[in-house]
Motif scaffolding. Structure first.
Motif, PDB file in Angstrom:
ATOM      1  N   UNK A  63       0.832  -1.208   0.000  1.00 32.71           N
ATOM      2  CA  UNK A  63       0.000   0.000   0.000  1.00 32.71           C
ATOM      3  C   UNK A  63       0.864   1.255   0.000  1.00 32.71           C
ATOM      4  N   UNK A  64       1.947   1.236   0.752  1.00 29.53           N
ATOM      5  CA  UNK A  64       2.851   2.394   0.780  1.00 29.53           C
ATOM      6  C   UNK A  64       3.391   2.669  -0.619  1.00 29.53           C
ATOM      7  N   UNK A  65       3.741   1.607  -1.321  1.00 31.01           N
ATOM      8  CA  UNK A  65       4.284   1.735  -2.669  1.00 31.01           C
ATOM      9  C   UNK A  65       3.209   2.164  -3.662  1.00 31.01           C
ATOM     10  N   UNK A  66       2.073   1.460  -3.658  1.00 26.64           N
ATOM     11  CA  UNK A  66       1.025   1.730  -4.640  1.00 26.64           C
ATOM     12  C   UNK A  66       0.350   3.077  -4.438  1.00 26.64           C
ATOM     13  N   UNK A  67       0.034   3.426  -3.200  1.00 29.93           N
ATOM     14  CA  UNK A  67      -0.746   4.635  -2.945  1.00 29.93           C
ATOM     15  C   UNK A  67       0.103   5.892  -2.793  1.00 29.93           C
ATOM     16  N   UNK A  68       1.330   5.722  -2.272  1.00 32.00           N
ATOM     17  CA  UNK A  68       2.141   6.902  -1.960  1.00 32.00           C
ATOM     18  C   UNK A  68       3.437   6.990  -2.755  1.00 32.00           C
ATOM     19  N   UNK A  69       3.759   5.938  -3.499  1.00 31.57           N
ATOM     20  CA  UNK A  69       4.988   5.963  -4.290  1.00 31.57           C
ATOM     21  C   UNK A  69       6.246   5.698  -3.497  1.00 31.57           C
ATOM     22  N   UNK A  70       6.117   5.098  -2.315  1.00 30.87           N
ATOM     23  CA  UNK A  70       7.315   4.747  -1.550  1.00 30.87           C
ATOM     24  C   UNK A  70       8.107   3.724  -2.358  1.00 30.87           C
ATOM     25  N   UNK A  71       9.384   3.945  -2.474  1.00 36.57           N
ATOM     26  CA  UNK A  71      10.255   3.094  -3.277  1.00 36.57           C
ATOM     27  C   UNK A  71      10.477   1.733  -2.625  1.00 36.57           C
ATOM     28  N   UNK A  72      10.401   0.688  -3.444  1.00 38.32           N
ATOM     29  CA  UNK A  72      10.731  -0.656  -2.953  1.00 38.32           C
ATOM     30  C   UNK A  72      12.149  -0.677  -2.413  1.00 38.32           C
ATOM     31  N   UNK A  81      13.621  -0.550   5.814  1.00 37.76           N
ATOM     32  CA  UNK A  81      12.458  -1.098   6.506  1.00 37.76           C
ATOM     33  C   UNK A  81      11.348  -0.070   6.592  1.00 37.76           C
ATOM     34  N   UNK A  82      10.128  -0.568   6.809  1.00 37.43           N
ATOM     35  CA  UNK A  82       8.957   0.311   6.845  1.00 37.43           C
ATOM     36  C   UNK A  82       9.024   1.316   7.984  1.00 37.43           C
ATOM     37  N   UNK A  83       9.632   0.918   9.094  1.00 36.82           N
ATOM     38  CA  UNK A  83       9.739   1.823  10.239  1.00 36.82           C
ATOM     39  C   UNK A  83      11.092   2.526  10.159  1.00 36.82           C
ATOM     40  N   UNK A  84      11.093   3.633   9.419  1.00 42.14           N
ATOM     41  CA  UNK A  84      12.322   4.398   9.210  1.00 42.14           C
ATOM     42  C   UNK A  84      11.954   5.819   8.806  1.00 42.14           C
ATOM     43  N   UNK A  85      12.850   6.728   9.073  1.00 35.57           N
ATOM     44  CA  UNK A  85      12.620   8.107   8.648  1.00 35.57           C
ATOM     45  C   UNK A  85      12.609   8.226   7.132  1.00 35.57           C
ATOM     46  N   UNK A  86      13.373   7.356   6.473  1.00 39.85           N
ATOM     47  CA  UNK A  86      13.400   7.385   5.006  1.00 39.85           C
ATOM     48  C   UNK A  86      12.016   7.065   4.433  1.00 39.85           C
ATOM     49  N   UNK A  87      11.350   6.062   4.996  1.00 40.93           N
ATOM     50  CA  UNK A  87      10.008   5.713   4.530  1.00 40.93           C
ATOM     51  C   UNK A  87       9.014   6.796   4.943  1.00 40.93           C
ATOM     52  N   UNK A  88       9.136   7.316   6.158  1.00 37.44           N
ATOM     53  CA  UNK A  88       8.254   8.406   6.593  1.00 37.44           C
ATOM     54  C   UNK A  88       8.377   9.601   5.656  1.00 37.44           C
ATOM     55  N   UNK A  89       9.592   9.890   5.209  1.00 38.07           N
ATOM     56  CA  UNK A  89       9.835  10.995   4.267  1.00 38.07           C
ATOM     57  C   UNK A  89       9.096  10.751   2.956  1.00 38.07           C
ATOM     58  N   UNK A  90       9.240   9.554   2.405  1.00 38.78           N
ATOM     59  CA  UNK A  90       8.599   9.255   1.122  1.00 38.78           C
ATOM     60  C   UNK A  90       7.073   9.185   1.260  1.00 38.78           C
ATOM     61  N   UNK A  91       6.587   8.732   2.409  1.00 31.65           N
ATOM     62  CA  UNK A  91       5.136   8.720   2.644  1.00 31.65           C
ATOM     63  C   UNK A  91       4.579  10.141   2.657  1.00 31.65           C
TER      64      UNK A  91
END
Length: 157
Positions: free
Chosen positions: A55-64, A71-81
């Motif tokens: 869902x993070x990837x499809x809806x928000x464009x978070x990079x695989x 990991x999903x719990x990271x500032x990098x993922x929070x940034x992309x979200x």
């Protein structure tokens, strides 16, 4: 949470700001807190509940690649979200939350670790808060309250 949500809406309306949320561990609690208040549609555009990595990837464009590397719990993922919510909703301000509400966790990512992102035309700021093993309900509530506080600070700044 109601006073903080009311303050977010008041400030956003005064500044002509619009808001979107991108939520993982809070599962829509931030959006619910905002939309519980009459008149929220004047500033709240939408909420993305992206619990799974897909869902993070499809809806928000978070990079695989970001998910694999950090990991999903990271500032990098929070940034992309946060950036994804800002871009997809076309709002002026977006907040994101991803964390480990519990029970469980690991040595490297303990229960109560929550990463936040706040995106605007000025860029994206991120931070990690260690709420500790308060229990699932309390970590989720504390995370939603913290996200509202981030929105208030951004709107006041």
């Amino acid at each position: 949470m109601r006073p903080a949500a009311q303050e977010v809406l008041r400030l956003a309306k005064a500044k002509g700001a619009t808001i979107a949320t991108a939520e993982s561990c809070t599962g829509g609690m931030i959006a619910a807190a905002l939309t519980d208040i009459a008149g929220s549609s004047a500033v709240f555009d939408r909420g993305f509940v992206t619990y799974s990595n897909a869902a993070k990837t499809q809806m928000l464009g978070v990079s695989d690649a970001t998910l694999v590397a950090h990991g999903a719990v990271s500032e990098e993922v929070a940034r992309e979200m946060a950036q994804g919510a800002l871009d997809r909703a076309g709002v002026t301000l977006a907040v994101s939350v991803t964390g480990i509400a519990g029970p469980g966790g690991s040595e490297t990512k303990p229960e109560g670790r929550v990463c936040f992102g706040l995106a605007s035309d000025r860029g994206v700021a991120t931070e990690t808060v260690e709420f500790g093993a308060l229990g699932r309900e309390q970590v989720r509530r504390a995370s939603a309250e913290h996200a509202l506080a981030l929105l208030i600070a951004a709107l006041e700044g």
